[in-house]
Design a protein around this motif. Structure first.
Motif, PDB file in Angstrom:
ATOM      1  N   MET A  99     -27.373  42.018 -22.580  1.00 36.65           N
ATOM      2  CA  MET A  99     -26.841  41.337 -21.391  1.00 36.65           C
ATOM      3  C   MET A  99     -26.434  39.899 -21.686  1.00 36.65           C
ATOM      4  SD  MET A  99     -29.384  42.789 -18.424  1.00 36.65           S
ATOM      5  CE  MET A  99     -29.473  44.556 -18.072  1.00 36.65           C
ATOM      6  N   LEU A 100     -27.216  39.182 -22.487  1.00 34.21           N
ATOM      7  CA  LEU A 100     -26.878  37.795 -22.801  1.00 34.21           C
ATOM      8  C   LEU A 100     -25.606  37.696 -23.630  1.00 34.21           C
ATOM      9  CD1 LEU A 100     -30.316  36.064 -23.595  1.00 34.21           C
ATOM     10  CD2 LEU A 100     -28.847  35.731 -21.602  1.00 34.21           C
ATOM     11  N   LEU A 101     -25.368  38.676 -24.484  1.00 34.92           N
ATOM     12  CA  LEU A 101     -24.168  38.624 -25.323  1.00 34.92           C
ATOM     13  C   LEU A 101     -22.891  38.806 -24.518  1.00 34.92           C
ATOM     14  CD1 LEU A 101     -25.384  40.541 -28.494  1.00 34.92           C
ATOM     15  CD2 LEU A 101     -24.979  38.100 -28.245  1.00 34.92           C
ATOM     16  N   ASP A 102     -23.040  39.346 -23.312  1.00 41.60           N
ATOM     17  CA  ASP A 102     -21.874  39.486 -22.437  1.00 41.60           C
ATOM     18  C   ASP A 102     -21.599  38.218 -21.630  1.00 41.60           C
ATOM     19  OD1 ASP A 102     -21.363  42.074 -23.231  1.00 41.60           O
ATOM     20  OD2 ASP A 102     -22.616  42.978 -21.681  1.00 41.60           O
ATOM     21  N   VAL A 103     -22.500  37.240 -21.693  1.00 41.38           N
ATOM     22  CA  VAL A 103     -22.320  35.989 -20.961  1.00 41.38           C
ATOM     23  C   VAL A 103     -21.310  35.111 -21.702  1.00 41.38           C
ATOM     24  CG1 VAL A 103     -23.456  33.881 -20.160  1.00 41.38           C
ATOM     25  CG2 VAL A 103     -24.633  36.080 -19.994  1.00 41.38           C
ATOM     26  N   LYS A 104     -20.268  34.702 -20.999  1.00 41.27           N
ATOM     27  CA  LYS A 104     -19.231  33.886 -21.635  1.00 41.27           C
ATOM     28  C   LYS A 104     -19.710  32.466 -21.883  1.00 41.27           C
ATOM     29  CE  LYS A 104     -15.460  36.587 -19.596  1.00 41.27           C
ATOM     30  NZ  LYS A 104     -14.274  36.560 -18.692  1.00 41.27           N
ATOM     31  N   ASP A 105     -20.461  31.919 -20.928  1.00 40.12           N
ATOM     32  CA  ASP A 105     -20.928  30.545 -21.034  1.00 40.12           C
ATOM     33  C   ASP A 105     -22.408  30.500 -20.662  1.00 40.12           C
ATOM     34  OD1 ASP A 105     -21.368  27.851 -21.095  1.00 40.12           O
ATOM     35  OD2 ASP A 105     -20.008  27.346 -19.444  1.00 40.12           O
ATOM     36  N   LEU A 106     -23.282  30.312 -21.650  1.00 38.98           N
ATOM     37  CA  LEU A 106     -24.716  30.297 -21.397  1.00 38.98           C
ATOM     38  C   LEU A 106     -25.147  29.105 -20.552  1.00 38.98           C
ATOM     39  CD1 LEU A 106     -25.960  31.361 -24.945  1.00 38.98           C
ATOM     40  CD2 LEU A 106     -26.128  32.713 -22.853  1.00 38.98           C
ATOM     41  N   ALA A 107     -24.284  28.104 -20.440  1.00 38.98           N
ATOM     42  CA  ALA A 107     -24.598  26.953 -19.601  1.00 38.98           C
ATOM     43  C   ALA A 107     -24.260  27.205 -18.135  1.00 38.98           C
ATOM     44  CB  ALA A 107     -23.845  25.714 -20.099  1.00 38.98           C
TER      45      ALA A 107
ATOM     46  N   MET B 189     -35.080   8.419 -31.602  1.00 41.09           N
ATOM     47  CA  MET B 189     -35.635   9.765 -31.499  1.00 41.09           C
ATOM     48  C   MET B 189     -34.487  10.740 -31.723  1.00 41.09           C
ATOM     49  SD  MET B 189     -37.560  11.602 -28.282  1.00 41.09           S
ATOM     50  CE  MET B 189     -36.118  11.498 -27.220  1.00 41.09           C
ATOM     51  N   TRP B 190     -34.648  11.610 -32.681  1.00 41.93           N
ATOM     52  CA  TRP B 190     -33.565  12.519 -33.030  1.00 41.93           C
ATOM     53  C   TRP B 190     -33.465  13.649 -32.027  1.00 41.93           C
ATOM     54  CZ3 TRP B 190     -30.115  11.209 -36.646  1.00 41.93           C
ATOM     55  CH2 TRP B 190     -30.470  10.177 -37.530  1.00 41.93           C
ATOM     56  N   SER B 191     -32.236  14.058 -31.749  1.00 47.34           N
ATOM     57  CA  SER B 191     -32.000  15.188 -30.848  1.00 47.34           C
ATOM     58  C   SER B 191     -31.067  16.171 -31.528  1.00 47.34           C
ATOM     59  CB  SER B 191     -31.398  14.717 -29.524  1.00 47.34           C
ATOM     60  OG  SER B 191     -30.113  14.144 -29.731  1.00 47.34           O
ATOM     61  N   THR B 192     -31.287  17.429 -31.264  1.00 46.42           N
ATOM     62  CA  THR B 192     -30.517  18.493 -31.879  1.00 46.42           C
ATOM     63  C   THR B 192     -30.058  19.464 -30.806  1.00 46.42           C
ATOM     64  OG1 THR B 192     -32.073  18.303 -33.719  1.00 46.42           O
ATOM     65  CG2 THR B 192     -30.492  20.100 -33.822  1.00 46.42           C
ATOM     66  N   SER B 193     -28.822  19.957 -30.911  1.00 47.85           N
ATOM     67  CA  SER B 193     -28.257  20.834 -29.886  1.00 47.85           C
ATOM     68  C   SER B 193     -28.013  22.241 -30.431  1.00 47.85           C
ATOM     69  CB  SER B 193     -26.933  20.253 -29.360  1.00 47.85           C
ATOM     70  OG  SER B 193     -27.158  19.026 -28.719  1.00 47.85           O
ATOM     71  N   TYR B 194     -28.316  23.217 -29.602  1.00 51.28           N
ATOM     72  CA  TYR B 194     -28.147  24.635 -29.938  1.00 51.28           C
ATOM     73  C   TYR B 194     -27.558  25.375 -28.738  1.00 51.28           C
ATOM     74  CZ  TYR B 194     -31.501  23.403 -33.623  1.00 51.28           C
ATOM     75  OH  TYR B 194     -32.148  22.807 -34.673  1.00 51.28           O
ATOM     76  N   ASP B 195     -27.228  26.635 -28.968  1.00 51.86           N
ATOM     77  CA  ASP B 195     -26.845  27.496 -27.841  1.00 51.86           C
ATOM     78  C   ASP B 195     -28.091  28.000 -27.131  1.00 51.86           C
ATOM     79  OD1 ASP B 195     -23.935  27.545 -28.222  1.00 51.86           O
ATOM     80  OD2 ASP B 195     -24.409  28.582 -30.093  1.00 51.86           O
ATOM     81  N   ILE B 196     -29.083  28.420 -27.917  1.00 53.25           N
ATOM     82  CA  ILE B 196     -30.306  28.977 -27.347  1.00 53.25           C
ATOM     83  C   ILE B 196     -31.517  28.410 -28.071  1.00 53.25           C
ATOM     84  CG2 ILE B 196     -31.675  31.091 -26.993  1.00 53.25           C
ATOM     85  CD1 ILE B 196     -29.108  32.638 -26.677  1.00 53.25           C
TER      86      ILE B 196
END
Length: 491
Positions: A339-347, A14-21
Protein backbone atom coordinates in the motif's frame (compact mmCIF):
# COMPACT_ATOMS: atom_id res chain seq x y z
CA UNK A 1 22.07 8.68 -0.39
CA UNK A 2 21.01 11.16 2.29
CA UNK A 3 20.87 14.90 2.64
CA UNK A 4 22.88 16.07 5.67
CA UNK A 5 22.99 19.65 6.92
CA UNK A 6 24.09 21.33 10.15
CA UNK A 7 21.58 23.24 12.26
CA UNK A 8 22.17 25.42 15.29
CA UNK A 9 21.59 24.20 18.84
CA UNK A 10 22.35 25.84 22.22
CA UNK A 11 25.55 23.79 22.52
CA UNK A 12 26.72 24.09 18.95
CA UNK A 13 25.87 22.60 15.54
CA UNK A 14 23.43 19.69 15.48
CA UNK A 15 23.44 17.57 12.36
CA UNK A 16 20.20 16.71 10.61
CA UNK A 17 19.58 14.09 7.98
CA UNK A 18 16.58 13.70 5.64
CA UNK A 19 14.98 10.50 4.35
CA UNK A 20 11.76 9.34 2.76
CA UNK A 21 10.97 6.96 5.61
CA UNK A 22 12.29 6.67 9.15
CA UNK A 23 11.79 3.39 11.02
CA UNK A 24 12.38 3.41 14.78
CA UNK A 25 13.20 -0.11 16.00
CA UNK A 26 15.15 -2.82 14.15
CA UNK A 27 13.20 -5.72 15.58
CA UNK A 28 10.83 -8.11 13.83
CA UNK A 29 8.54 -5.55 12.18
CA UNK A 30 11.03 -2.72 11.64
CA UNK A 31 13.76 -4.79 9.99
CA UNK A 32 11.27 -6.60 7.77
CA UNK A 33 9.63 -3.34 6.64
CA UNK A 34 12.96 -1.69 5.78
CA UNK A 35 14.00 -4.63 3.59
CA UNK A 36 10.52 -5.05 2.07
CA UNK A 37 10.15 -1.40 1.04
CA UNK A 38 13.61 -1.34 -0.48
CA UNK A 39 13.16 -4.57 -2.41
CA UNK A 40 9.74 -3.66 -3.75
CA UNK A 41 10.57 -0.03 -4.59
CA UNK A 42 12.92 -0.89 -7.46
CA UNK A 43 10.20 -0.05 -10.01
CA UNK A 44 9.88 3.51 -8.68
CA UNK A 45 11.53 6.27 -10.69
CA UNK A 46 13.35 7.37 -7.54
CA UNK A 47 14.52 4.79 -4.98
CA UNK A 48 13.35 5.25 -1.42
CA UNK A 49 15.78 6.60 1.16
CA UNK A 50 15.13 4.64 4.37
CA UNK A 51 16.74 5.01 7.78
CA UNK A 52 16.42 2.20 10.33
CA UNK A 53 17.23 3.35 13.86
CA UNK A 54 18.00 0.89 16.65
CA UNK A 55 19.25 1.54 20.19
CA UNK A 56 21.55 -1.53 20.16
CA UNK A 57 22.52 -3.72 17.23
CA UNK A 58 23.95 -6.38 19.52
CA UNK A 59 22.17 -9.73 19.40
CA UNK A 60 19.12 -9.49 21.69
CA UNK A 61 18.40 -12.14 24.31
CA UNK A 62 14.65 -12.53 24.86
CA UNK A 63 12.36 -15.35 25.98
CA UNK A 64 9.57 -14.63 23.46
CA UNK A 65 9.44 -14.33 19.69
CA UNK A 66 10.91 -17.79 19.19
CA UNK A 67 8.09 -19.63 17.38
CA UNK A 68 7.02 -18.69 13.87
CA UNK A 69 3.78 -20.27 12.70
CA UNK A 70 3.32 -21.59 9.13
CA UNK A 71 1.39 -18.43 8.28
CA UNK A 72 4.47 -16.44 9.26
CA UNK A 73 6.66 -18.59 7.04
CA UNK A 74 4.26 -17.86 4.17
CA UNK A 75 4.56 -14.12 4.83
CA UNK A 76 8.38 -14.37 5.02
CA UNK A 77 8.42 -15.87 1.53
CA UNK A 78 6.29 -13.00 0.20
CA UNK A 79 8.83 -10.58 1.68
CA UNK A 80 11.82 -12.45 0.26
CA UNK A 81 13.10 -13.16 3.77
CA UNK A 82 12.69 -16.93 3.93
CA UNK A 83 16.48 -17.37 4.11
CA UNK A 84 16.43 -15.74 7.57
CA UNK A 85 15.30 -19.02 9.16
CA UNK A 86 18.22 -20.88 7.56
CA UNK A 87 21.63 -21.22 9.16
CA UNK A 88 20.43 -20.29 12.68
CA UNK A 89 19.82 -23.84 13.97
CA UNK A 90 16.06 -23.36 13.57
CA UNK A 91 13.88 -26.40 14.31
CA UNK A 92 10.92 -27.32 12.06
CA UNK A 93 7.61 -27.59 13.95
CA UNK A 94 4.68 -29.63 12.70
CA UNK A 95 1.89 -28.88 15.15
CA UNK A 96 1.01 -29.12 18.81
CA UNK A 97 0.77 -31.65 21.59
CA UNK A 98 -1.59 -30.66 24.42
CA UNK A 99 -1.21 -32.54 27.70
CA UNK A 100 -4.43 -32.92 29.70
CA UNK A 101 -4.35 -35.11 32.83
CA UNK A 102 -1.13 -36.68 31.56
CA UNK A 103 -2.73 -37.66 28.25
CA UNK A 104 -1.27 -36.19 25.02
CA UNK A 105 -3.66 -34.84 22.37
CA UNK A 106 -1.98 -34.55 18.96
CA UNK A 107 -2.95 -31.48 16.92
CA UNK A 108 -0.87 -31.51 13.71
CA UNK A 109 -0.63 -28.76 11.12
CA UNK A 110 -2.25 -29.58 7.75
CA UNK A 111 -0.03 -31.65 5.49
CA UNK A 112 2.63 -29.62 3.70
CA UNK A 113 2.82 -26.83 6.30
CA UNK A 114 5.48 -26.29 8.92
CA UNK A 115 6.60 -23.59 11.31
CA UNK A 116 10.03 -22.84 12.72
CA UNK A 117 11.32 -22.38 16.28
CA UNK A 118 14.65 -20.68 16.98
CA UNK A 119 16.65 -18.47 19.29
CA UNK A 120 15.05 -15.03 18.96
CA UNK A 121 18.33 -13.14 18.79
CA UNK A 122 19.72 -15.20 15.92
CA UNK A 123 16.59 -14.59 13.87
CA UNK A 124 16.66 -10.85 14.58
CA UNK A 125 20.31 -10.63 13.48
CA UNK A 126 19.43 -12.42 10.23
CA UNK A 127 16.62 -9.92 9.57
CA UNK A 128 18.92 -6.98 10.35
CA UNK A 129 21.56 -8.36 7.99
CA UNK A 130 19.00 -8.38 5.16
CA UNK A 131 17.99 -4.81 6.00
CA UNK A 132 21.64 -3.66 5.94
CA UNK A 133 22.11 -5.24 2.52
CA UNK A 134 19.00 -3.59 1.07
CA UNK A 135 19.52 -0.75 -1.40
CA UNK A 136 18.76 2.69 -0.01
CA UNK A 137 18.59 1.50 3.62
CA UNK A 138 20.87 3.02 6.25
CA UNK A 139 20.98 1.25 9.60
CA UNK A 140 21.96 3.56 12.45
CA UNK A 141 22.72 2.50 16.02
CA UNK A 142 21.21 5.34 18.03
CA UNK A 143 18.81 5.93 20.90
CA UNK A 144 15.70 7.86 19.87
CA UNK A 145 14.69 10.24 22.63
CA UNK A 146 11.87 12.30 21.14
CA UNK A 147 9.68 13.00 18.15
CA UNK A 148 10.22 16.22 16.22
CA UNK A 149 6.89 17.98 15.72
CA UNK A 150 5.95 21.00 13.66
CA UNK A 151 5.24 23.81 16.17
CA UNK A 152 2.28 25.01 14.10
CA UNK A 153 0.50 21.82 12.98
CA UNK A 154 1.82 19.22 15.42
CA UNK A 155 2.79 16.98 12.50
CA UNK A 156 5.70 14.62 13.22
CA UNK A 157 8.65 15.58 11.03
CA UNK A 158 11.16 13.06 12.35
CA UNK A 159 13.02 12.15 15.53
CA UNK A 160 15.96 13.20 17.65
CA UNK A 161 18.46 10.51 18.53
CA UNK A 162 21.94 10.09 19.98
CA UNK A 163 24.27 7.80 18.08
CA UNK A 164 25.93 4.96 19.97
CA UNK A 165 29.45 6.11 19.30
CA UNK A 166 32.28 6.75 21.74
CA UNK A 167 31.94 10.29 23.06
CA UNK A 168 28.67 10.96 21.23
CA UNK A 169 26.43 13.15 23.38
CA UNK A 170 24.92 15.46 20.77
CA UNK A 171 21.38 14.73 19.70
CA UNK A 172 20.98 14.39 15.98
CA UNK A 173 17.85 15.24 14.04
CA UNK A 174 16.54 12.68 11.55
CA UNK A 175 13.80 14.03 9.27
CA UNK A 176 11.49 12.07 6.98
CA UNK A 177 8.24 12.36 5.05
CA UNK A 178 6.90 9.43 7.11
CA UNK A 179 8.04 8.06 10.46
CA UNK A 180 7.26 4.46 11.48
CA UNK A 181 7.48 3.57 15.17
CA UNK A 182 8.19 -0.12 15.71
CA UNK A 183 9.79 -0.03 19.16
CA UNK A 184 8.01 -3.05 20.63
CA UNK A 185 5.71 -3.85 23.51
CA UNK A 186 7.33 -1.30 25.84
CA UNK A 187 6.92 1.51 23.29
CA UNK A 188 8.03 4.95 24.45
CA UNK A 189 5.89 6.73 21.88
CA UNK A 190 2.59 4.80 21.77
CA UNK A 191 0.52 7.28 23.76
CA UNK A 192 2.10 10.29 22.08
CA UNK A 193 1.27 8.98 18.60
CA UNK A 194 -2.21 7.67 19.36
CA UNK A 195 -3.40 10.59 21.49
CA UNK A 196 -7.03 10.16 22.55
CA UNK A 197 -7.21 6.90 20.59
CA UNK A 198 -4.53 5.30 22.81
CA UNK A 199 -5.48 2.15 24.71
CA UNK A 200 -3.76 0.75 27.78
CA UNK A 201 -2.33 -2.77 27.40
CA UNK A 202 -4.03 -5.33 29.64
CA UNK A 203 -1.44 -7.50 31.39
CA UNK A 204 -2.83 -11.02 31.87
CA UNK A 205 0.08 -12.32 33.91
CA UNK A 206 3.67 -13.21 32.96
CA UNK A 207 5.59 -15.93 31.19
CA UNK A 208 8.67 -17.03 33.09
CA UNK A 209 11.28 -18.50 30.76
CA UNK A 210 14.12 -20.99 31.07
CA UNK A 211 15.97 -23.30 28.68
CA UNK A 212 16.03 -27.09 29.06
CA UNK A 213 19.10 -28.80 27.63
CA UNK A 214 19.04 -32.05 25.64
CA UNK A 215 15.49 -33.00 26.54
CA UNK A 216 12.83 -34.86 24.57
CA UNK A 217 9.31 -33.51 24.17
CA UNK A 218 6.29 -35.88 24.26
CA UNK A 219 5.95 -35.43 20.48
CA UNK A 220 9.25 -34.21 18.98
CA UNK A 221 9.19 -31.07 16.79
CA UNK A 222 5.76 -30.12 18.14
CA UNK A 223 4.92 -27.29 20.51
CA UNK A 224 3.80 -28.76 23.83
CA UNK A 225 1.10 -27.14 25.97
CA UNK A 226 0.93 -28.77 29.41
CA UNK A 227 -2.17 -27.90 31.44
CA UNK A 228 -1.24 -27.68 35.10
CA UNK A 229 -3.93 -28.01 37.75
CA UNK A 230 -4.29 -24.93 39.91
CA UNK A 231 -1.96 -22.87 37.72
CA UNK A 232 -1.60 -21.50 34.20
CA UNK A 233 -0.41 -23.52 31.18
CA UNK A 234 3.23 -24.37 30.47
CA UNK A 235 4.48 -24.01 26.91
CA UNK A 236 7.50 -25.91 25.55
CA UNK A 237 9.10 -25.99 22.12
CA UNK A 238 12.55 -26.89 20.82
CA UNK A 239 14.50 -23.81 19.68
CA UNK A 240 17.84 -25.43 18.82
CA UNK A 241 19.58 -28.78 18.48
CA UNK A 242 20.21 -28.92 22.22
CA UNK A 243 17.82 -26.26 23.59
CA UNK A 244 14.13 -26.39 24.47
CA UNK A 245 12.32 -23.29 25.63
CA UNK A 246 9.99 -23.66 28.62
CA UNK A 247 7.55 -20.85 29.41
CA UNK A 248 5.63 -21.02 32.68
CA UNK A 249 2.48 -18.92 32.96
CA UNK A 250 2.44 -17.08 36.29
CA UNK A 251 -0.64 -15.15 37.27
CA UNK A 252 -0.65 -11.90 39.22
CA UNK A 253 0.49 -11.40 41.90
CA UNK A 254 3.78 -13.03 40.92
CA UNK A 255 5.16 -15.32 43.67
CA UNK A 256 8.14 -13.85 45.52
CA UNK A 257 10.15 -17.08 45.15
CA UNK A 258 9.66 -18.11 41.54
CA UNK A 259 12.21 -20.94 41.62
CA UNK A 260 10.48 -22.60 44.55
CA UNK A 261 7.06 -22.05 42.95
CA UNK A 262 8.12 -23.75 39.70
CA UNK A 263 10.01 -26.57 41.44
CA UNK A 264 7.19 -27.34 43.89
CA UNK A 265 4.01 -26.66 41.92
CA UNK A 266 4.83 -26.90 38.21
CA UNK A 267 7.57 -29.43 37.45
CA UNK A 268 5.88 -32.39 39.25
CA UNK A 269 2.86 -31.98 36.92
CA UNK A 270 4.93 -32.01 33.71
CA UNK A 271 5.66 -35.22 31.76
CA UNK A 272 8.23 -37.26 33.70
CA UNK A 273 10.70 -37.11 30.79
CA UNK A 274 11.10 -33.37 31.45
CA UNK A 275 11.64 -33.44 35.23
CA UNK A 276 15.44 -33.85 35.36
CA UNK A 277 16.24 -31.25 32.68
CA UNK A 278 13.72 -28.79 34.14
CA UNK A 279 15.25 -29.04 37.62
CA UNK A 280 18.76 -28.58 36.18
CA UNK A 281 17.58 -25.49 34.31
CA UNK A 282 16.05 -24.05 37.49
CA UNK A 283 19.35 -24.53 39.33
CA UNK A 284 21.64 -23.01 36.70
CA UNK A 285 19.48 -20.59 34.67
CA UNK A 286 18.51 -17.02 35.46
CA UNK A 287 14.73 -16.83 35.47
CA UNK A 288 13.38 -14.05 33.30
CA UNK A 289 9.82 -12.98 32.78
CA UNK A 290 7.80 -11.09 30.20
CA UNK A 291 4.31 -9.65 30.62
CA UNK A 292 1.53 -11.36 28.68
CA UNK A 293 -0.20 -8.29 27.28
CA UNK A 294 -3.31 -7.77 25.20
CA UNK A 295 -3.63 -4.53 23.21
CA UNK A 296 -6.37 -4.28 20.55
CA UNK A 297 -5.49 -2.26 17.44
CA UNK A 298 -7.35 1.05 17.13
CA UNK A 299 -7.39 2.65 13.69
CA UNK A 300 -4.61 5.10 12.92
CA UNK A 301 -4.85 8.20 10.77
CA UNK A 302 -8.11 9.82 11.84
CA UNK A 303 -7.35 10.83 15.43
CA UNK A 304 -3.62 10.15 15.62
CA UNK A 305 -0.65 12.40 14.94
CA UNK A 306 0.13 13.20 11.34
CA UNK A 307 3.36 12.01 9.78
CA UNK A 308 3.81 8.97 12.01
CA UNK A 309 2.39 5.45 12.34
CA UNK A 310 2.82 2.58 14.79
CA UNK A 311 3.71 -0.96 13.71
CA UNK A 312 4.10 -4.28 15.50
CA UNK A 313 3.79 -4.70 19.26
CA UNK A 314 3.92 -0.95 19.77
CA UNK A 315 0.37 -0.90 18.40
CA UNK A 316 -1.18 -4.35 18.68
CA UNK A 317 -0.44 -7.26 21.06
CA UNK A 318 -2.08 -10.60 21.77
CA UNK A 319 -1.41 -13.34 24.32
CA UNK A 320 1.79 -15.22 23.37
CA UNK A 321 0.32 -18.65 24.19
CA UNK A 322 -0.40 -19.39 20.51
CA UNK A 323 2.85 -17.91 19.18
CA UNK A 324 1.05 -15.75 16.62
CA UNK A 325 2.71 -12.38 17.20
CA UNK A 326 5.42 -12.58 14.53
CA UNK A 327 2.95 -14.03 12.03
CA UNK A 328 0.71 -10.98 12.47
CA UNK A 329 3.71 -8.63 12.23
CA UNK A 330 5.01 -10.11 8.98
CA UNK A 331 1.54 -10.14 7.45
CA UNK A 332 1.14 -6.48 8.45
CA UNK A 333 4.42 -5.67 6.69
CA UNK A 334 3.32 -7.48 3.52
CA UNK A 335 0.12 -5.43 3.34
CA UNK A 336 1.68 -2.11 4.36
CA UNK A 337 4.55 -2.49 1.90
CA UNK A 338 2.21 -2.90 -1.06
CA UNK A 339 0.00 0.00 0.00
CA UNK A 340 2.80 2.47 0.80
CA UNK A 341 4.47 1.86 -2.55
CA UNK A 342 1.32 3.06 -4.25
CA UNK A 343 1.53 6.41 -2.41
CA UNK A 344 2.78 9.11 -4.77
CA UNK A 345 3.83 11.52 -2.03
CA UNK A 346 4.58 10.16 1.45
CA UNK A 347 4.40 13.71 2.80
CA UNK A 348 0.73 13.95 1.74
CA UNK A 349 -0.99 12.88 4.96
CA UNK A 350 -4.43 12.65 3.37
CA UNK A 351 -3.12 10.03 0.96
CA UNK A 352 -1.33 8.18 3.78
CA UNK A 353 -4.46 8.41 5.92
CA UNK A 354 -6.40 6.56 3.21
CA UNK A 355 -3.70 3.86 3.18
CA UNK A 356 -3.95 3.46 6.96
CA UNK A 357 -7.71 2.99 6.75
CA UNK A 358 -7.40 0.32 4.05
CA UNK A 359 -4.52 -1.36 5.88
CA UNK A 360 -6.42 -1.44 9.17
CA UNK A 361 -9.27 -3.42 7.64
CA UNK A 362 -7.17 -5.49 5.22
CA UNK A 363 -5.22 -6.94 8.15
CA UNK A 364 -8.36 -7.83 10.14
CA UNK A 365 -8.97 -11.35 8.74
CA UNK A 366 -5.62 -12.61 10.08
CA UNK A 367 -4.94 -10.31 13.01
CA UNK A 368 -8.44 -10.63 14.48
CA UNK A 369 -8.36 -14.41 14.15
CA UNK A 370 -4.99 -14.69 15.90
CA UNK A 371 -5.79 -12.06 18.54
CA UNK A 372 -9.16 -13.56 19.52
CA UNK A 373 -7.91 -17.15 19.48
CA UNK A 374 -4.88 -16.35 21.66
CA UNK A 375 -6.91 -14.82 24.48
CA UNK A 376 -9.84 -17.27 24.19
CA UNK A 377 -7.51 -20.28 24.39
CA UNK A 378 -5.67 -18.79 27.34
CA UNK A 379 -8.98 -18.26 29.16
CA UNK A 380 -9.93 -21.84 28.33
CA UNK A 381 -6.59 -23.39 29.30
CA UNK A 382 -5.53 -21.10 32.12
CA UNK A 383 -8.67 -20.37 34.12
CA UNK A 384 -9.96 -22.53 36.95
CA UNK A 385 -13.71 -22.29 36.80
CA UNK A 386 -16.22 -25.20 36.70
CA UNK A 387 -17.89 -23.90 33.55
CA UNK A 388 -14.62 -23.27 31.75
CA UNK A 389 -13.53 -26.78 32.72
CA UNK A 390 -16.63 -28.12 30.91
CA UNK A 391 -15.65 -26.09 27.84
CA UNK A 392 -12.04 -27.30 28.10
CA UNK A 393 -13.15 -30.94 28.24
CA UNK A 394 -15.46 -30.35 25.28
CA UNK A 395 -12.60 -28.78 23.35
CA UNK A 396 -10.39 -31.87 23.76
CA UNK A 397 -13.23 -34.24 22.95
CA UNK A 398 -13.87 -32.12 19.85
CA UNK A 399 -10.25 -32.48 18.74
CA UNK A 400 -10.51 -36.24 19.22
CA UNK A 401 -13.20 -36.30 16.49
CA UNK A 402 -10.44 -35.54 13.96
CA UNK A 403 -11.02 -34.30 10.41
CA UNK A 404 -12.17 -30.70 10.13
CA UNK A 405 -12.56 -30.58 13.93
CA UNK A 406 -8.75 -30.46 14.06
CA UNK A 407 -7.69 -29.26 10.62
CA UNK A 408 -9.67 -26.01 10.53
CA UNK A 409 -9.00 -24.87 14.14
CA UNK A 410 -5.26 -25.51 13.87
CA UNK A 411 -5.21 -23.76 10.47
CA UNK A 412 -6.67 -20.70 12.19
CA UNK A 413 -4.12 -20.92 15.01
CA UNK A 414 -1.25 -21.35 12.53
CA UNK A 415 -2.24 -18.31 10.46
CA UNK A 416 -2.97 -20.47 7.41
CA UNK A 417 -6.67 -19.61 7.42
CA UNK A 418 -7.75 -16.01 7.97
CA UNK A 419 -11.39 -16.08 9.01
CA UNK A 420 -12.73 -14.72 12.33
CA UNK A 421 -16.21 -16.08 11.66
CA UNK A 422 -14.85 -19.57 10.98
CA UNK A 423 -13.32 -19.26 14.44
CA UNK A 424 -16.72 -18.11 15.74
CA UNK A 425 -18.37 -21.20 14.26
CA UNK A 426 -15.86 -23.64 15.73
CA UNK A 427 -15.81 -21.96 19.14
CA UNK A 428 -19.56 -22.20 19.61
CA UNK A 429 -19.67 -25.67 18.07
CA UNK A 430 -17.22 -26.64 20.82
CA UNK A 431 -19.51 -25.01 23.40
CA UNK A 432 -22.52 -26.99 22.20
CA UNK A 433 -20.49 -30.19 21.97
CA UNK A 434 -19.24 -29.60 25.53
CA UNK A 435 -22.86 -29.43 26.69
CA UNK A 436 -23.60 -32.69 24.84
CA UNK A 437 -20.62 -34.30 26.57
CA UNK A 438 -21.90 -33.00 29.90
CA UNK A 439 -25.10 -35.02 29.46
CA UNK A 440 -23.67 -38.13 27.82
CA UNK A 441 -20.08 -38.70 28.98
CA UNK A 442 -19.32 -40.93 31.97
CA UNK A 443 -17.95 -39.10 35.00
CA UNK A 444 -16.27 -40.23 38.17
CA UNK A 445 -18.74 -41.01 40.96
CA UNK A 446 -16.36 -42.78 43.32
CA UNK A 447 -13.34 -45.03 43.58
CA UNK A 448 -12.61 -48.68 44.24
CA UNK A 449 -10.60 -49.93 47.22
CA UNK A 450 -7.42 -49.89 45.15
CA UNK A 451 -8.06 -46.30 44.01
CA UNK A 452 -9.40 -46.92 40.50
CA UNK A 453 -12.13 -44.45 39.50
CA UNK A 454 -15.74 -45.59 39.22
CA UNK A 455 -17.42 -44.03 36.19
CA UNK A 456 -21.14 -43.64 35.47
CA UNK A 457 -23.31 -41.70 33.04
CA UNK A 458 -25.59 -38.98 34.44
CA UNK A 459 -28.95 -40.27 35.71
CA UNK A 460 -32.24 -38.78 34.38
CA UNK A 461 -32.95 -37.18 37.75
CA UNK A 462 -29.72 -35.16 37.32
CA UNK A 463 -30.86 -33.65 34.01
CA UNK A 464 -32.55 -30.55 35.50
CA UNK A 465 -29.34 -29.61 37.32
CA UNK A 466 -27.29 -30.29 34.17
CA UNK A 467 -29.69 -28.16 32.12
CA UNK A 468 -29.08 -25.21 34.43
CA UNK A 469 -25.34 -25.86 34.31
CA UNK A 470 -25.53 -25.98 30.51
CA UNK A 471 -27.00 -22.49 30.40
CA UNK A 472 -24.13 -21.25 32.56
CA UNK A 473 -21.61 -23.03 30.33
CA UNK A 474 -23.00 -21.41 27.18
CA UNK A 475 -23.15 -18.04 28.92
CA UNK A 476 -19.49 -18.43 29.91
CA UNK A 477 -18.59 -19.18 26.28
CA UNK A 478 -20.34 -15.98 25.22
CA UNK A 479 -18.56 -13.96 27.92
CA UNK A 480 -15.19 -15.28 26.77
CA UNK A 481 -15.62 -14.91 23.01
CA UNK A 482 -18.07 -12.14 22.16
CA UNK A 483 -16.28 -9.24 23.93
CA UNK A 484 -13.07 -10.21 22.10
CA UNK A 485 -14.90 -10.26 18.77
CA UNK A 486 -16.50 -6.90 19.50
CA UNK A 487 -13.15 -5.40 20.52
CA UNK A 488 -11.63 -6.41 17.19
CA UNK A 489 -14.54 -5.27 15.02
CA UNK A 490 -15.37 -1.95 16.63
CA UNK A 491 -11.97 -0.28 16.24
Amino acid sequence: MTATTPSLSPTGPMWSTSYDILIVGAGIAGSALAHALSAAAQHRSKPLRICLLERSLAEPDRIVGELLQPGGIMALKKLGLESCVEGIDAIPTYGYCVMLDGKPVHIPYPAGYEGRAFHHGRFIQALRAKAKQAEGVEVVEATVSELIECPLTGRVLGVRATRKEEGAVEKEAFFADLTVIADGCFSNFRNQVMGKAALTPEVKGHFVGLILEDTTLPIPKHGTVALVKGHGPVLLYQIGTHDTRMLVDVKNPVPSDLKNHITTNIIPQLPSSLHVSARKAIEKDRLRRMPNSFLPPSEQGKHTKEGVILLGDSWNMRHPLTGGGMTVAFNDVVLLRDMLLDVKDLADWKEVQGVLHRWHWARKPLSSTVNILSVALYDLFGAHDPYLEVLRTGCFKYFELGGNCVREPVSLLAGIEQAPFLLFRHFFTVALYAIWILFTSPRQVGATADGKPILARPRPDEYPFLAIKSVRVFYTACVVFLPLLWTELRF
